[in-house]
Design a protein around this motif. Sequence first.
Motif, PDB file in Angstrom:
ATOM      1  N   ARG A  27       0.965  -1.751   0.217  1.00 45.31           N
ATOM      2  CA  ARG A  27       0.059   0.011  -0.191  1.00 45.31           C
ATOM      3  C   ARG A  27       0.886   1.347   0.020  1.00 45.31           C
ATOM      4  N   ARG A  28       1.992   1.141  -0.206  1.00 45.57           N
ATOM      5  CA  ARG A  28       3.170   2.080  -0.639  1.00 45.57           C
ATOM      6  C   ARG A  28       3.415   3.022   0.901  1.00 45.57           C
ATOM      7  N   ILE A  29       2.714   2.130   2.152  1.00 44.09           N
ATOM      8  CA  ILE A  29       3.212   2.465   3.114  1.00 44.09           C
ATOM      9  C   ILE A  29       5.228   2.331   3.545  1.00 44.09           C
ATOM     10  N   GLY A  30       5.918   1.232   3.192  1.00 43.09           N
ATOM     11  CA  GLY A  30       7.220   1.623   3.279  1.00 43.09           C
ATOM     12  C   GLY A  30       7.707   2.524   2.038  1.00 43.09           C
ATOM     13  N   ALA A  31       6.984   3.368   0.518  1.00 41.00           N
ATOM     14  CA  ALA A  31       7.280   4.125   0.267  1.00 41.00           C
ATOM     15  C   ALA A  31       7.889   5.665   0.910  1.00 41.00           C
ATOM     16  N   ARG A  32       6.013   5.302   1.504  1.00 41.09           N
ATOM     17  CA  ARG A  32       6.036   6.304   1.903  1.00 41.09           C
ATOM     18  C   ARG A  32       6.715   7.263   3.543  1.00 41.09           C
ATOM     19  N   LEU A  33       7.154   5.777   3.925  1.00 46.70           N
ATOM     20  CA  LEU A  33       7.600   6.339   5.321  1.00 46.70           C
ATOM     21  C   LEU A  33       9.616   6.744   4.645  1.00 46.70           C
ATOM     22  N   LEU A  34       9.689   5.982   3.807  1.00 45.50           N
ATOM     23  CA  LEU A  34      11.352   7.066   3.581  1.00 45.50           C
ATOM     24  C   LEU A  34      10.943   8.075   3.111  1.00 45.50           C
ATOM     25  N   ASP A  35      10.000   8.502   2.199  1.00 47.68           N
ATOM     26  CA  ASP A  35      10.123   9.669   1.561  1.00 47.68           C
ATOM     27  C   ASP A  35       9.353  10.913   2.293  1.00 47.68           C
ATOM     28  N   SER A  36       8.635  10.750   3.206  1.00 47.22           N
ATOM     29  CA  SER A  36       8.314  11.650   4.799  1.00 47.22           C
ATOM     30  C   SER A  36      10.007  11.489   5.485  1.00 47.22           C
ATOM     31  N   LEU A  37      10.109  10.913   5.422  1.00 45.24           N
ATOM     32  CA  LEU A  37      11.858  10.887   6.542  1.00 45.24           C
ATOM     33  C   LEU A  37      12.301  12.022   6.084  1.00 45.24           C
ATOM     34  N   VAL A  38      12.741  11.833   4.494  1.00 47.32           N
ATOM     35  CA  VAL A  38      13.937  12.294   3.974  1.00 47.32           C
ATOM     36  C   VAL A  38      13.443  14.362   3.311  1.00 47.32           C
ATOM     37  N   ASP A  39      11.878  13.931   3.074  1.00 51.68           N
ATOM     38  CA  ASP A  39      11.245  14.899   2.951  1.00 51.68           C
ATOM     39  C   ASP A  39      11.590  15.855   4.189  1.00 51.68           C
ATOM     40  N   ASP A  40      11.504  16.158   5.530  1.00 54.58           N
ATOM     41  CA  ASP A  40      11.822  15.946   6.850  1.00 54.58           C
ATOM     42  C   ASP A  40      13.294  17.125   7.106  1.00 54.58           C
ATOM     43  N   LEU A  41      14.036  15.607   5.974  1.00 50.82           N
ATOM     44  CA  LEU A  41      15.382  16.042   6.853  1.00 50.82           C
ATOM     45  C   LEU A  41      15.875  16.878   5.608  1.00 50.82           C
ATOM     46  N   SER A  42      15.651  18.226   5.419  1.00 48.91           N
ATOM     47  CA  SER A  42      15.631  18.833   3.969  1.00 48.91           C
ATOM     48  C   SER A  42      17.294  18.784   3.600  1.00 48.91           C
ATOM     49  N   ASP A  43      18.513  19.053   4.913  1.00 49.84           N
ATOM     50  CA  ASP A  43      20.251  19.480   4.252  1.00 49.84           C
ATOM     51  C   ASP A  43      20.160  17.318   4.010  1.00 49.84           C
ATOM     52  N   VAL A  44      19.561  16.446   4.380  1.00 50.13           N
ATOM     53  CA  VAL A  44      20.243  14.889   3.745  1.00 50.13           C
ATOM     54  C   VAL A  44      20.402  15.270   2.313  1.00 50.13           C
ATOM     55  N   THR A  45      22.042  14.456   1.932  1.00 48.97           N
ATOM     56  CA  THR A  45      21.620  14.771   0.188  1.00 48.97           C
ATOM     57  C   THR A  45      21.966  13.062   0.261  1.00 48.97           C
ATOM     58  N   THR A  46      22.128  12.884   1.444  1.00 45.16           N
ATOM     59  CA  THR A  46      22.594  11.256   0.894  1.00 45.16           C
ATOM     60  C   THR A  46      22.069  10.154   1.267  1.00 45.16           C
ATOM     61  N   LEU A  47      21.119   9.367   1.219  1.00 51.03           N
ATOM     62  CA  LEU A  47      20.780   8.530   1.694  1.00 51.03           C
ATOM     63  C   LEU A  47      21.516   6.804   1.402  1.00 51.03           C
ATOM     64  N   GLU A  48      21.538   5.838   2.443  1.00 49.19           N
ATOM     65  CA  GLU A  48      22.452   4.520   2.278  1.00 49.19           C
ATOM     66  C   GLU A  48      21.781   3.597   2.873  1.00 49.19           C
ATOM     67  N   THR A  49      21.936   2.687   2.761  1.00 44.14           N
ATOM     68  CA  THR A  49      20.878   1.565   3.212  1.00 44.14           C
ATOM     69  C   THR A  49      22.038  -0.026   2.915  1.00 44.14           C
ATOM     70  N   THR A  50      22.027  -0.635   3.365  1.00 39.42           N
ATOM     71  CA  THR A  50      22.175  -2.454   2.955  1.00 39.42           C
ATOM     72  C   THR A  50      21.116  -3.213   2.987  1.00 39.42           C
ATOM     73  N   ILE A  51      21.120  -3.893   1.272  1.00 34.47           N
ATOM     74  CA  ILE A  51      20.229  -5.236   0.966  1.00 34.47           C
ATOM     75  C   ILE A  51      21.098  -6.332   1.096  1.00 34.47           C
ATOM     76  N   THR A  52      19.964  -7.215   1.275  1.00 32.23           N
ATOM     77  CA  THR A  52      20.845  -8.291   0.889  1.00 32.23           C
ATOM     78  C   THR A  52      20.101  -9.090  -0.417  1.00 32.23           C
ATOM     79  N   ALA A  53      21.264  -9.694  -1.655  1.00 29.86           N
ATOM     80  CA  ALA A  53      20.324  -9.456  -3.411  1.00 29.86           C
ATOM     81  C   ALA A  53      19.586 -10.199  -3.011  1.00 29.86           C
ATOM     82  N   ASP A  54      19.039 -11.021  -2.126  1.00 31.13           N
ATOM     83  CA  ASP A  54      17.570 -12.109  -2.414  1.00 31.13           C
ATOM     84  C   ASP A  54      16.436 -11.216  -2.062  1.00 31.13           C
TER      85      ASP A  54
END
Length: 178
Positions: free
Chosen positions: A101-128
């Motif tokens: 239901r795009r909750i994951g996408a909205r969590l990311l968008d909301s967080l980054v929108d609120d942190l206006s000085d953030v230029t880079t997002l990092e995460t780690t993910i397994t290939a599977d």
Amino acid sequence: MDHQPNHHSETPQSSGDDRIRILPPAADHGAAMWRVARDSGTLDLNTSYAYLLMARDFAATTRVALQDGEVVGFVLGYRRPDAPQTLFVWQIAVDDVARGRRIGARLLDSLVDDLSDVTTLETTITADNAASNRLFASFAERHGAAHSTQPLFAEADFPDEGHPTEHLHVIGDLGSTH
Ligand SMILES: CC(C)(COP(=O)(O)OP(=O)(O)OC[C@H]1O[C@@H](n2cnc3c(N)ncnc32)[C@H](O)[C@@H]1OP(=O)(O)O)[C@@H](O)C(=O)NCCC(=O)NCCS
């Protein structure tokens, strides 16, 4: 029970589905974040203490998704100490019944929108992890940002067995897009 955010300057987001509100966590949301992580079936579960501590001390870089006042998802992040304009997303999870239901996408968008000085997002993910790989690729596309990946922690780096390689995803420059 409904909860108030720690940071009242943040704007609750309810776009797309008005039963979902996305907010910084209250201190007692840590317990629910632990529960969502435990039930995710995928995440490395940290101690309940860790989630309580993160909800208290990293609320500015963490968001919970509330449905009818109950936590159904969260994104847990921090600013890298040596590069504070880089947001590292440690964990993101949405309850099984609320996925797609795009909750994951909205969590990311909301967080980054609120942190206006953030230029880079990092995460780690397994290939599977197809869902997570798509979630972050889609985020990069939506924000018109470059997206690169490279191995960060190989299987042999982990002291416990059976942990696949964690690939570092670097997404940016976000500076002009939010
Ligand atoms: C990863 C996770 C948070 C996605 O949450 P979600 O709210 O269901 O995702 P969304 O609805 O916002 O979808 C975002 C994008 O991912 C895609 N996606 C979601 N689930 C997917 C799946 N199982 N397979 C492939 N793509 C998937 C969506 O189609 C969407 O793509 P689009 O933007 O191109 O349309 C959720 O599946 C989850 O909690 N997984 C278990 C925990 C986990 O693995 N976390 C990530 C590692 S830290």
